[in-house]
Enzyme design. Structure first.
Site, short mmCIF file in Angstrom:
data_model
loop_
_atom_site.label_atom_id
_atom_site.label_comp_id
_atom_site.label_asym_id
_atom_site.label_seq_id
_atom_site.Cartn_x
_atom_site.Cartn_y
_atom_site.Cartn_z
N CYS A 72 0.82 -1.21 0.00
CA CYS A 72 0.00 0.00 0.00
C CYS A 72 0.85 1.26 0.00
O CYS A 72 0.64 2.18 -0.79
CB CYS A 72 -0.93 0.01 1.21
SG CYS A 72 -1.88 1.54 1.36
N HIS A 471 -25.50 22.90 2.07
CA HIS A 471 -25.79 23.41 0.73
C HIS A 471 -24.82 24.53 0.36
O HIS A 471 -24.49 25.36 1.20
CB HIS A 471 -27.23 23.96 0.70
CG HIS A 471 -27.65 24.44 -0.65
ND1 HIS A 471 -27.97 23.57 -1.67
CD2 HIS A 471 -27.81 25.69 -1.14
CE1 HIS A 471 -28.31 24.26 -2.74
NE2 HIS A 471 -28.22 25.57 -2.44
#
Length: 497
Positions: A72, A471
């Site tokens: 990894c 938002h």
């Protein structure tokens, strides 16, 4: 969950105690990747005397080369993500124009500089892993480890010296290795190891495979300006993921200019003037500069000597373990990709932590594989947690509710990029529990990590709906998807659209 002592004696096989000899170590770990380092460090923190061995460092793995940090960190997730970042700038440059940016002059890309910076970073991380082990008072060895018996490891150092060590417990964490397709000319191909460290960026690349690695490297090379042909056996890439999400990924690959060849196999590679000739079972021939095989990985057990000491392996060479990561030899344990359970780095870390709790912490602990999130760093990325729609139907005792959304991300409304974000939520109709969530779109992995926490806590669809969104974001769509797309009964029949 931890087991009672009576359960423990039934499930965890004990080491025979007729004669308890003195060992050099309480634990000897073979393999210095994510799982091995975590297992070593957490065991040492309990007061155990621990040693670990790993092959000498090299960006490209072999039977005799590896390095602390493992796949990894050195030749997988980390360097790949660095190259994903590098390749993504090309699309950003394109998208910037409609946001008012005028780029005067040519934009050039320097592959050698990126690879050099990548290599410098993984060298740094290789050193970090050694420091982590040293600070935990783990004794660090460099060389190839082999198991001689239930309690003995032979270490061959880089200069050829062989040393023997005894340990009450041995942990195998040697990971996996990429494999080449067994076809004529396979010696002309590379794997992802070499693909991260090529001396020059190939102008043309053929990639065989349809998993994480294949689609990620297709995006990397394409983003850097290479002509990419992606060849895979199935109709869509990423077998095992949600079928709708797979279709979106396939569409995005093509939309970014990658030549996809579904339902196709490579049959032969030949060295020819001007490159490598790739022949497929459809009779097509492609001349390319590089061929990458991203067709799977195999557990790295071949040179460990495990079968000679009675450790059972499966047909793929993976170490067979029980729920506590214990092999058929009670003193030998294994975690990570070498067991071929759920081959993800965070899972190897989790398994290693559970191993230390079980063996040295007095808390027998099974790894928990429920709601493990994952991501494919194609461009844009795919990320998932929980069940796909297909798996949910197979496992269902109740009707399954499916909520979907596909929309144009705000950024694309200005840039003009034709690439939609797709989301899906799977819900158990009887309990209202969310069983799975999938997303293809920008920042999918970052969003899905938070969703995974919710699912791990048993979140319901009503709780998703009651959550106030942020938002303007793509993530808020997950808490505003209230219109049912379809209802599916346990027989797989759609009973409402």
């Amino acid at each position: 969950m931890p087991q009672s002592s009576s359960q423990e004696s039934e499930i965890i096989r004990e080491i025979p105690k007729e004669e308890e000899p003195q060992y050099d170590y309480d634990l000897f770990v073979i393999g210095g990747g994510s799982g091995g380092v975590r297992g070593s460090r957490t065991a040492a923190q309990t007061g155990a005397k621990v040693a670990i061995c790993e092959l000498p460092f090299d960006p490209i793995s072999s039977d005799t080369r590896g390095g602390y940090g493992g796949t990894c960190v050195l030749r997988g997730c980390v360097p790949k993500k660095i190259l994903v970042y590098g390749s993504a700038f090309s699309a950003e440059f394109q998208d910037s124009k409609e946001f008012g940016w005028d780029i005067n002059g040519d934009i050039t890309f320097n592959w050698k500089r990126l690879v050099a910076n990548k290599t410098r970073e993984i060298l740094r991380l290789n050193g970090v892993y050694k420091k982590i082990l040293a600070s935990a008072k783990v004794e660090i060895y460099e060389g190839e480890g082999k198991v001689l018996d239930a309690h003995t490891v032979a270490l061959t150092t880089p200069d050829g010296e062989v040393k023997h060590f005894t340990a009450k417990h041995i942990l195998i964490a040697t990971g996996g290795r990429a494999v080449l397709l067994d076809i004529p000319g396979k010696e002309l191909a590379i794997t992802s190891d070499e693909g991260l460290s090529l001396e020059d960026l190939p102008r043309r690349v053929v990639i065989a495979g349809a998993g994480y690695i294949a689609v990620e490297f297709a995006g990397i090379y394409n983003g850097m300006g290479s002509k990419v042909d992606l060849i895979y056996r199935k109709p869509t890439p990423l077998t095992g993921f949600d079928e709708e999400m797979r279709a979106v990924v396939a569409s995005n690959l093509k939309g970014r200019g990658i030549n996809c060849h579904p339902n196709t196999n490579i049959t032969k590679l030949e060295k020819v003037e001007g490159g490598i000739k790739v022949t497929t079972d459809k009779g097509n021939e492609i001349i390319t500069d590089a061929v990458m095989f991203a067709t799977g990985r195999k557990p790295n057990t071949k040179r460990l000597g495990l079968e000679k000491v009675g450790v059972e392996l499966d047909s793929h060479g993976a170490i067979k373990v029980n729920e506590y990561s214990q092999s058929s030899v009670p003193s030998i344990w294994a975690v990570g990709d070498v067991t071929n359970r759920l081959n993800l780095t965070p899972v190897a870390l989790h398994e290693a932590t559970c191993f230390s709790k079980t063996v040295f912490g007095g808390q027998p602990t099974k790894p928990d594989y429920e709601f493990v999130a994952s991501a494919v760093f194609c461009q844009p990325p795919l990320s998932v947690v929980g069940l796909t729609e297909q798996k949910a139907v197979v496992q269902a005792k109740n009707d399954i509710l499916v909520y979907t959304s596909s929309f144009n991300p705000m950024k694309n409304t200005i840039s003009g990029r034709q690439e939609k974000t797709a989301m899906k939520i799977i819900v158990d109709s009887a309990t209202d529990k969310v069983l799975g969530v999938s997303m293809v779109g920008p920042d999918a992995a970052e969003i899905m990590q938070g969703v995974a926490i919710a699912l791990k806590c048993g979140a319901t669809k009503a709780q998703f709906d009651a959550t106030v969104g942020i938002h303007p974001t793509a993530a808020e769509e997950l808490v505003t998807m209230r219109t049912l797309t379809r209802r599916i009964n346990p027989s797989g029949e759609v009973i409402k659209n």
